[in-house]
Design a protein around this motif. Sequence first.
Motif, PDB file in Angstrom:
ATOM      1  N   THR A 109      64.463  -8.789  85.645  1.00 29.24           N
ATOM      2  CA  THR A 109      63.283  -8.330  86.035  1.00 29.24           C
ATOM      3  C   THR A 109      63.560  -7.223  87.215  1.00 29.24           C
ATOM      4  O   THR A 109      62.986  -5.989  86.966  1.00 29.24           O
ATOM      5  CB  THR A 109      62.194  -9.225  86.916  1.00 29.24           C
ATOM      6  N   TRP A 110      64.427  -7.576  88.269  1.00 31.07           N
ATOM      7  CA  TRP A 110      64.876  -6.514  89.024  1.00 31.07           C
ATOM      8  C   TRP A 110      65.399  -5.264  88.443  1.00 31.07           C
ATOM      9  O   TRP A 110      65.190  -4.095  88.797  1.00 31.07           O
ATOM     10  CB  TRP A 110      65.726  -7.012  90.105  1.00 31.07           C
ATOM     11  N   TYR A 111      66.340  -5.347  87.566  1.00 28.58           N
ATOM     12  CA  TYR A 111      67.039  -4.330  86.970  1.00 28.58           C
ATOM     13  C   TYR A 111      65.957  -3.454  86.154  1.00 28.58           C
ATOM     14  O   TYR A 111      66.343  -2.206  86.190  1.00 28.58           O
ATOM     15  CB  TYR A 111      67.948  -5.166  85.876  1.00 28.58           C
ATOM     16  N   HIS A 114      64.105  -1.220  88.344  1.00 31.35           N
ATOM     17  CA  HIS A 114      64.798  -0.151  89.199  1.00 31.35           C
ATOM     18  C   HIS A 114      65.711   0.655  88.393  1.00 31.35           C
ATOM     19  O   HIS A 114      66.302   1.819  88.893  1.00 31.35           O
ATOM     20  CB  HIS A 114      65.617  -0.763  90.139  1.00 31.35           C
ATOM     21  N   LYS A 130      74.166  -8.460  94.660  1.00 24.91           N
ATOM     22  CA  LYS A 130      73.170  -9.560  94.629  1.00 24.91           C
ATOM     23  C   LYS A 130      73.839 -11.077  94.306  1.00 24.91           C
ATOM     24  O   LYS A 130      73.684 -11.798  94.625  1.00 24.91           O
ATOM     25  CB  LYS A 130      71.926  -9.352  93.922  1.00 24.91           C
ATOM     26  N   ILE A 155      62.083 -13.269  92.221  1.00 28.10           N
ATOM     27  CA  ILE A 155      62.119 -11.941  93.054  1.00 28.10           C
ATOM     28  C   ILE A 155      60.955 -11.663  93.700  1.00 28.10           C
ATOM     29  O   ILE A 155      60.006 -11.642  92.858  1.00 28.10           O
ATOM     30  CB  ILE A 155      62.741 -10.891  92.356  1.00 28.10           C
ATOM     31  N   GLN A 157      59.082  -8.821  94.839  1.00 31.86           N
ATOM     32  CA  GLN A 157      59.259  -7.437  95.010  1.00 31.86           C
ATOM     33  C   GLN A 157      58.643  -6.895  96.362  1.00 31.86           C
ATOM     34  O   GLN A 157      59.043  -5.799  97.115  1.00 31.86           O
ATOM     35  CB  GLN A 157      58.595  -6.827  93.926  1.00 31.86           C
ATOM     36  N   GLU A 160      60.945  -7.929  99.003  1.00 35.10           N
ATOM     37  CA  GLU A 160      62.545  -7.439  98.753  1.00 35.10           C
ATOM     38  C   GLU A 160      63.413  -8.566  98.847  1.00 35.10           C
ATOM     39  O   GLU A 160      64.300  -8.491  99.494  1.00 35.10           O
ATOM     40  CB  GLU A 160      62.830  -6.558  99.450  1.00 35.10           C
ATOM     41  N   LEU A 162      64.949 -12.448  97.345  1.00 37.82           N
ATOM     42  CA  LEU A 162      65.075 -13.492  96.409  1.00 37.82           C
ATOM     43  C   LEU A 162      64.718 -14.659  96.807  1.00 37.82           C
ATOM     44  O   LEU A 162      65.500 -15.351  97.733  1.00 37.82           O
ATOM     45  CB  LEU A 162      66.519 -13.413  95.696  1.00 37.82           C
ATOM     46  N   MET A 182      67.437  -6.251  98.660  1.00 41.01           N
ATOM     47  CA  MET A 182      67.173  -5.833  97.300  1.00 41.01           C
ATOM     48  C   MET A 182      67.139  -4.404  97.191  1.00 41.01           C
ATOM     49  O   MET A 182      67.173  -3.846  96.068  1.00 41.01           O
ATOM     50  CB  MET A 182      65.904  -6.464  96.939  1.00 41.01           C
TER      51      MET A 182
END
Length: 186
Positions: A109-111, A114, A130, A155, A157, A160, A162, A182
């Motif tokens: 999800t984070w990848y 961003h 991370k 995560i 968001q 920022e 985890l 993050m």
Amino acid sequence: SAREDITSILEDMRLLSQPFQEQIAIIDSIPGFDEESAMEIIAEISEIPQEHFATSEKLCSWSGTVPRNDESAGKIKSRKTNPGNSYVKAILCQCAWAAVSVRNSPFRTWYWAHKHKLGEKKAIIAIARKLLKLIYLLEIQNGQHEPLELHQLRIDQQHEQLQLHKDNSYSQSHYHIVKLNMQFQM
């Protein structure tokens, strides 16, 4: 043959890593890691990384997953990562690529949130950092934590962070927040 040699080496690694099976199981439970990569990480950073590194930031700096901050008079000159332990960095990057391909993983999800802003490679380095911070945190707890289940990671968001949930209820009183920095500066 080469295949037989690799099999023999892996068997030797498993035999030598018998005393560290608890730490290997914890690292193996993180999305993107398998038994072999967990053994390699423990061989490089030790089973008790807090003995050698005071903070997770120092461990990340040693591994080469932290961007430099070459700035003068407000002008950014470089954000390349520092040279570090090339073995750990390579293992972490491979595991980061695997972690972003696991469905419902917070790293995925984070990848994807961003990747377009940072670029693929910088986003993978950020995920690798991370992962290493998460390993450091779980190893500090030294057996007080069971292997992770994918549904325990979230995560946030907005903040920022985890979040590592201890049970399935996700109530405020049953989880602690793992701050993994993050943000990744360009």
